[in-house]
Design a protein around this motif. Sequence first.
Motif, short mmCIF file in Angstrom:
data_model
loop_
_atom_site.label_atom_id
_atom_site.label_comp_id
_atom_site.label_asym_id
_atom_site.label_seq_id
_atom_site.Cartn_x
_atom_site.Cartn_y
_atom_site.Cartn_z
N SER A 138 8.41 8.76 -0.36
CA SER A 138 7.37 7.76 -0.68
C SER A 138 7.82 6.40 -0.18
O SER A 138 8.98 6.02 -0.36
N TYR A 178 5.90 2.37 1.42
CA TYR A 178 4.70 1.53 1.32
C TYR A 178 4.55 0.70 2.60
O TYR A 178 5.50 0.49 3.36
N ILE A 211 0.85 -1.18 0.00
CA ILE A 211 0.00 0.00 0.00
C ILE A 211 0.90 1.24 0.00
O ILE A 211 1.65 1.46 0.95
N ILE A 262 -2.20 7.92 2.36
CA ILE A 262 -2.32 7.04 1.20
C ILE A 262 -2.91 7.85 0.06
O ILE A 262 -3.95 8.49 0.24
N VAL A 298 2.46 4.87 0.50
CA VAL A 298 2.31 5.92 1.51
C VAL A 298 3.25 7.06 1.14
O VAL A 298 4.43 6.83 0.82
N THR A 358 -8.58 6.28 6.25
CA THR A 358 -7.38 5.44 6.05
C THR A 358 -7.50 4.13 6.81
O THR A 358 -7.16 3.06 6.28
#
Length: 437
Positions: free
Chosen positions: A264, A266, A246, A354, A248, A363
């Motif tokens: 960035s 995840y 996912i 996200i 983030v 979220t």
Amino acid sequence: MLTAFARAFKTPDLRKKLLFTLGIIVIYRVGTHVPIPGIDYKNVQTCIDNANANQGLFGLVNMFSGGALLQITIFALGIMPYITASIILQLLTVVIPRLEALKKEGQAGTAKITQYTRYLTIALAILQGTGLVATARTGSLFQGCPVASRIVPDQSIFVTITMVITMTAGTACVMWLGELITDRGIGNGMSILMFISIAATFPSALWAIKQQGDLAGGWIEFGTVIAVGLVMVGLVVFVEQAQRRIPVQYAKRMIGRRSYGGTSTYIPLKVNQAGIIPVIFASSLLYIPALVAQFAGGNSGWKTWIEANLTKGDHPIYIATYFILIVFFAFFYVAISFNPEEVADNMKKYGGFIPGIRAGRPTAEYLSYVLNRITWPGSLYLGLIALVPTMALVGFQANQNFPFGGTSILIIVGVGLETVKQIESQLQQRNYEGFLR
């Protein structure tokens, strides 16, 4: 994997860690063959040779002890008390606020929880050792063996207490050996001991399948089992490595003249987020009715029904119950081990979000939705893998500790992957050339 081990042996400090780990493993395996005082070792071996002991109620614990349980050795209980204590503490962390606060304190809190786990391990070892000695004294440990009642010739209180203390001390020693591997070896001490315990039963189980086979002297069955095992290992590696990432992003923040954030990353959500825990929970829970029926007197209707439906691994009711319990415990364990609200709050606190999802409650709802979606295939995968011993029981007349059974394969592959990752990470710390390529 072999390349990583070869490179590790070329590094002096890693070579010392590997040799130290091998030495601890040798000590552990020697201890699994040393009988405790008060046991008639000859009668024990007679019962093991004559009876199909692996199909008893203690098959799971016997597998985790590397076959030491049914031989009633000083390491008979193996690492099962420690595993049970760790699971209990992990579950209580969600329920007891004090344990939850300790978990959030970092390394100091983790050390305190580890200390509680040790104390609980000793208590469970005393309880399980008492149960094992009582079962051995009555002859119920090896049902159908003519000399099962003579395994413990002297049934005095002093001898019984000595046997329980010896097994409890053996469990404490196993726990200490695992911590030595963690501190001075290559890490993952308890997991490596679990790996060795299960792998030690493979040669005898495979050879038993070959001896029981009818096609080409048993070699056809032997080769089929090896092929099925390789396919299962590939499947387990594929699923264990699978994850839902996912994305983030962190917003930029100006603190003084410096800019922070803007990166960035995840959140990795594994398909099998629960690991081996659901299989252990389901197996343990299914043992309870059979254990109660075994020690219950008379021939009541409920006892007859349990013995007919919940003690045979190839019965449809047993299979369906086992599968449903694994799926249930997979969702249960994921729900208590991963808190979407806490993850969402931490992301919001540090300016993370996200893409396309608002911070805060949306979220948390999104994370919960994704987690439920990927838990379904993970739980079904666990259930199907765990049913492999049942199919082997029908197809090859093998025992329930089929060498490539679900529990053993999941543990061996999981521990093997984690150990290789640790060795590679330690190699990278000592060989910076890899970062320049």
